[in-house]
Design a protein around this motif. Structure first.
Motif, short mmCIF file in Angstrom:
data_model
loop_
_atom_site.label_atom_id
_atom_site.label_comp_id
_atom_site.label_asym_id
_atom_site.label_seq_id
_atom_site.Cartn_x
_atom_site.Cartn_y
_atom_site.Cartn_z
N ASN A 1 -29.84 -11.96 -64.82
CA ASN A 1 -28.80 -11.23 -64.10
C ASN A 1 -27.51 -12.02 -63.96
O ASN A 1 -26.95 -12.14 -62.88
CB ASN A 1 -29.29 -10.81 -62.71
N ASP B 1 -15.81 -14.53 -56.07
CA ASP B 1 -14.88 -13.44 -55.77
C ASP B 1 -15.51 -12.31 -54.97
O ASP B 1 -14.91 -11.28 -54.79
CB ASP B 1 -14.33 -12.87 -57.07
N MET B 2 -16.72 -12.52 -54.47
CA MET B 2 -17.43 -11.43 -53.80
C MET B 2 -17.00 -11.28 -52.35
O MET B 2 -16.88 -12.26 -51.64
CB MET B 2 -18.93 -11.67 -53.81
N VAL B 3 -16.85 -10.05 -51.92
CA VAL B 3 -16.58 -9.78 -50.51
C VAL B 3 -17.66 -8.82 -50.03
O VAL B 3 -17.85 -7.75 -50.62
CB VAL B 3 -15.19 -9.13 -50.31
N ARG C 1 -27.66 -7.32 -59.80
CA ARG C 1 -26.76 -8.45 -59.64
C ARG C 1 -25.99 -8.26 -58.34
O ARG C 1 -25.80 -7.13 -57.91
CB ARG C 1 -25.71 -8.40 -60.76
N SER D 1 -22.91 -8.33 -57.87
CA SER D 1 -21.73 -7.50 -58.07
C SER D 1 -22.08 -6.02 -58.18
O SER D 1 -21.21 -5.17 -58.11
CB SER D 1 -21.00 -7.94 -59.33
N VAL E 1 -18.03 -6.02 -52.96
CA VAL E 1 -16.99 -5.72 -53.95
C VAL E 1 -16.37 -7.01 -54.45
O VAL E 1 -16.31 -8.00 -53.73
CB VAL E 1 -15.88 -4.79 -53.39
N ARG E 2 -15.90 -6.97 -55.68
CA ARG E 2 -15.25 -8.15 -56.27
C ARG E 2 -13.76 -8.11 -55.93
O ARG E 2 -13.12 -7.07 -56.12
CB ARG E 2 -15.43 -8.14 -57.79
N MET E 3 -13.24 -9.23 -55.42
CA MET E 3 -11.82 -9.31 -55.07
C MET E 3 -11.26 -10.64 -55.58
O MET E 3 -11.14 -11.61 -54.81
CB MET E 3 -11.65 -9.23 -53.54
N PRO E 4 -10.93 -10.76 -56.85
CA PRO E 4 -10.43 -12.04 -57.38
C PRO E 4 -9.15 -12.48 -56.64
O PRO E 4 -8.31 -11.64 -56.30
CB PRO E 4 -10.12 -11.74 -58.84
N ASP F 1 -10.37 -0.12 -75.57
CA ASP F 1 -11.82 -0.28 -75.35
C ASP F 1 -12.27 0.54 -74.15
O ASP F 1 -13.32 1.17 -74.16
CB ASP F 1 -12.17 -1.76 -75.11
N ASP G 1 -12.28 4.25 -74.89
CA ASP G 1 -13.48 4.63 -75.66
C ASP G 1 -14.74 4.51 -74.82
O ASP G 1 -15.68 5.27 -74.98
CB ASP G 1 -13.64 3.71 -76.87
N ALA H 1 -18.36 -2.69 -65.45
CA ALA H 1 -18.85 -4.03 -65.82
C ALA H 1 -17.98 -5.09 -65.17
O ALA H 1 -18.48 -6.03 -64.56
CB ALA H 1 -18.84 -4.19 -67.33
N ASN H 2 -16.68 -4.97 -65.28
CA ASN H 2 -15.76 -5.85 -64.56
C ASN H 2 -14.36 -5.25 -64.60
O ASN H 2 -13.68 -5.33 -65.62
CB ASN H 2 -15.75 -7.25 -65.18
N GLU I 1 -11.47 -7.75 -65.72
CA GLU I 1 -11.43 -8.44 -67.02
C GLU I 1 -11.47 -7.40 -68.13
O GLU I 1 -10.44 -6.85 -68.45
CB GLU I 1 -12.61 -9.42 -67.14
N GLU I 2 -12.66 -7.10 -68.65
CA GLU I 2 -12.69 -6.14 -69.76
C GLU I 2 -12.34 -4.71 -69.34
O GLU I 2 -12.04 -3.88 -70.18
CB GLU I 2 -14.04 -6.18 -70.48
#
Lengths: 397, 221
Positions: free
Chosen positions: A230, A374-376, B35, B37, B43-46, B125, B128, B135-136, B139-140
């Motif tokens: 994972n 980066d997780m919150v 995972r 994420s 939540v992801r917060m860069p 990408d 399509d 996924a992210n 990024e992608e």
């Protein structure tokens, strides 16, 4: 207890256990009864699957270590850094398992240390032996920061980090020597090898194909690790790696084509075993990955994995063709390994997977670039309400 | 002979693996745990990304290039995104203009441009394969790149780093209250909130069209 263990058993774990147990029994039989009684090796076929697969192929499959270290530390392309550790681990385990495989094949394995003190600098074997010893040491040092971090040995970590660049340079030099010298081993039997695979350029072919498969193995291992543990898959990095892999494989095939052309070897192409094996090798190593890379599916995770897997299988075919297929016609007998030889080889590969998964579970192998940092968490942490223990005095009050 | 046997054996194992993977996709309970994420309340917060209050983001790639996308919070709330529509290359967009459309089944949501500028690249990408956003999204899963205009003005409305983290927590609570208001109309949603957490994943699926429009007005403008 047993029911719980069986419940956790997956198909791959069960297969791994069967292979390792079979390997242990076969390995014990080899040391008790000897090579002649337990293997299909003979005077005409002294090198079987243990050399052809475990050593000649195994060393090549471990080439990702020096390829990626070179990309990151010498060419300074730092964005590949997140995948350096798992790749170095794969290379380190690969070399350790090559040594283990070799111990089964050597007639007198207890004399393996002779190469250290009884020098024969004119022998290619001497170069191979020293390169394996030195490069395994270099890989151990390159991998050591993971252990030092895990056990908080900061002073030792500083020392190892300070010598990273010299280590990487030493690793690349040794690997270049070693990968090519495995090809040099076969230069001494030009009259025995089929012309498709014999060439004075063999050392160069071995080195260039190892570069391509090093990248392929990095992609395969990253995909499988991301799935099994994972972890985030570094997709943009792997896309670049996939492009480079196909590029290097193209250069390799071009070199092989020119070699075939100059040696008039195309005249030998026909409806025979050797032509079929050559075609299989080229299809797996070059044609399939090239097609997969250039269609939309090739840009997906599964597509990249299958493209890289094809390169790996093509590489395995090439090394086994050099080590075995090319010699079969000369000797006139077809060697096929005994069940014990197959079990030992399968056990060595399974042990590699098993140790890798243990290392990932217990050591900081994957540096998650995007995950935890980066997780919150949106849900407030619920603090348990702890009641004061009731004493006799408080109860009276 | 040995080479052929080894390759056939390897291909057989690979085929078995692909079959096992396909079965795990069909029956997700057999898959390993999620995972972090992918968990519903994470939540992801860069820290390197500027966030617009309407849940899009912008990242500086150089003096003349800003990458734009939608944030992890909104992509989780929407659920699996089936289609994405983006502005055209060369189109001028203004900060706050609804220029991104995402579809989930027959539902659609419009999202705004986080900054003003001229679009010069699209992520084909993602067009399509919109699953790349899940996924992210940073990024992608980026959506388009633009050449910014009046950048200092645009950035003054956006938040970054620790401020963005506080903002998303407040936003999550506001979202929870919003959903609670809708629960009276749609009983199915209540089930997702019983644990006291903030139900983000796929929550918008339970709203009817008028609630969805309310959500769009209150959170995406």
């Amino acid at each position: 207890m047993i029911t719980r263990l069986i419940g956790k058993l997956t198909f791959w774990k069960a297969l791994g256990i069967v292979f390792i147990l079979g390997g242990l029994v076969s390995g014990a039989a080899r040391f008790i009864f000897g090579l002649g009684a337990t293997t299909h090796l003979s005077d005409s076929t002294p090198w079987g699957v243990w050399i052809g697969f475990d050593v000649v192929t195994g060393v090549g499959l471990a080439a990702g270590g020096f390829t990626l270290c070179g990309i990151v530390y010498i060419f300074n392309i730092k964005r590949f850094k997140p995948i350096v550790r798992p790749t170095v681990l794969t290379a380190f385990l690969g070399y350790l398992l090559v040594v283990v495989g070799l111990m089964f094949d050597l007639g007198r394995p207890w004399a393996i240390w002779h190469a250290i003190v009884m020098w024969n600098p004119h022998s290619v074997m001497f170069e191979v032996a020293w390169c394996v010893m030195l490069y395994t040491t270099v890989l151990a040092l390159e991998f050591s920061p993971v252990l030092l971090e895990r056990f908080h040995l900061t002073k030792a970590l500083k020392v190892v980090k300070a010598i990273t660049i010299p280590l990487v340079i030493a690793g690349i030099l040794l690997s270049m020597l070693h990968q090519s010298s495995l090809g040099s081993l076969y230069l001494i039997v030009p009259e025995k090898m089929h012309p498709f695979w014999y060439s004075p350029m063999l050392p160069v072919f071995f080195f260039v194909s190892a570069l391509a498969v090093g990248m392929g193995m990095t992609i395969v291992e990253s995909y499988l690790s991301a799935r099994a543990f994972n972890k985030t898959l570094e997709t943009p990095l792997l896309k670049d790696l996939s492009r480079m892999m196909v590029g290097v494989a193209s250069v390799y095939v071009m070199m092989r084509f020119l070699d075939m052309l100059h040696g008039n070897k195309f005249a030998l192409v026909g409806w025979n075993m050797e032509s079929g094996m050559l075609a299989l090798e080229m299809a797996l190593f070059f044609a399939i990955p090239l097609v997969v890379h250039n269609v939309r599916f090739g840009q997906t995770r599964l597509g990249m994995f299958l493209g890289a897997m094809s390169v790996v299988l093509g590489f395995v075919t090439n090394r086994l063709n050099v080590a075995m297929t090319s010699l079969e016609r000369y000797y006139g007998n077809v060697y096929f390994p005994s069940i014990g030889e197959l079990f030992v080889t399968a056990a060595v590969v399974s042990a590699g997977f098993w140790i890798f998964s243990l290392a990932v579970k217990h050591l900081p192998i994957f540096v998650d670039a995007h995950e935890e940092k980066d997780m919150v968490r949106l849900t407030p942490v619920m603090r348990p309400v702890v009641e004061e223990p009731r004493t006799a005095a408080s109860a009276q009050a | 002979m040995v080479a052929l046997a080894v390759i056939l054996f390897a291909i057989t194992l690979l085929t078995i693996d692909l079959v096992i993977q396909a079965r795990q996709k069909k029956y997700p309970l057999m898959s390993p745990s999620l995972r972090s994420s992918e968990k519903a309340d994470v939540v992801r917060m860069p820290k390197s990304v500027f966030f617009h209050p309407a849940h899009t983001w912008a990242r500086m790639e150089g003096a003349d290039s800003v990458t734009v996308g939608l944030d992890d919070f909104i992509q989780k709330a929407v659920g699996a995104i089936d289609k994405v529509y983006l502005p055209m290359i060369g189109q001028k967009v203004k900060q706050g203009d609804p220029v991104i459309t995402v579809h989930h089944g027959d539902r659609k949501l419009m999202l705004v441009a986080p900054i003003s500028g001229t679009v010069f690249a699209l992520n084909n990408d993602v067009l399509d394969n919109p699953a790349l956003i899940a996924a992210n999204p940073y990024e992608e899963g980026w959506l388009f790149r633009l050449e910014p205009e009046l950048l200092a003005n645009s950035l003054s409305l956006l938040t970054i780093a620790e401020n963005a983290v506080s903002w998303i927590r407040t936003e999550a609570m506001r979202f929870r209250e919003f959903l609670a208001g809708q629960t009276l109309q749609h009983a199915t949603l209540g089930a997702t909130m019983l644990d006291g957490g903030v139900p983000v994943a796929n929550s918008l699926e339970y709203l009817d069209d008028s609630s969805l429009r309310k959500f769009e007005d209150q959170f995406l403008r």
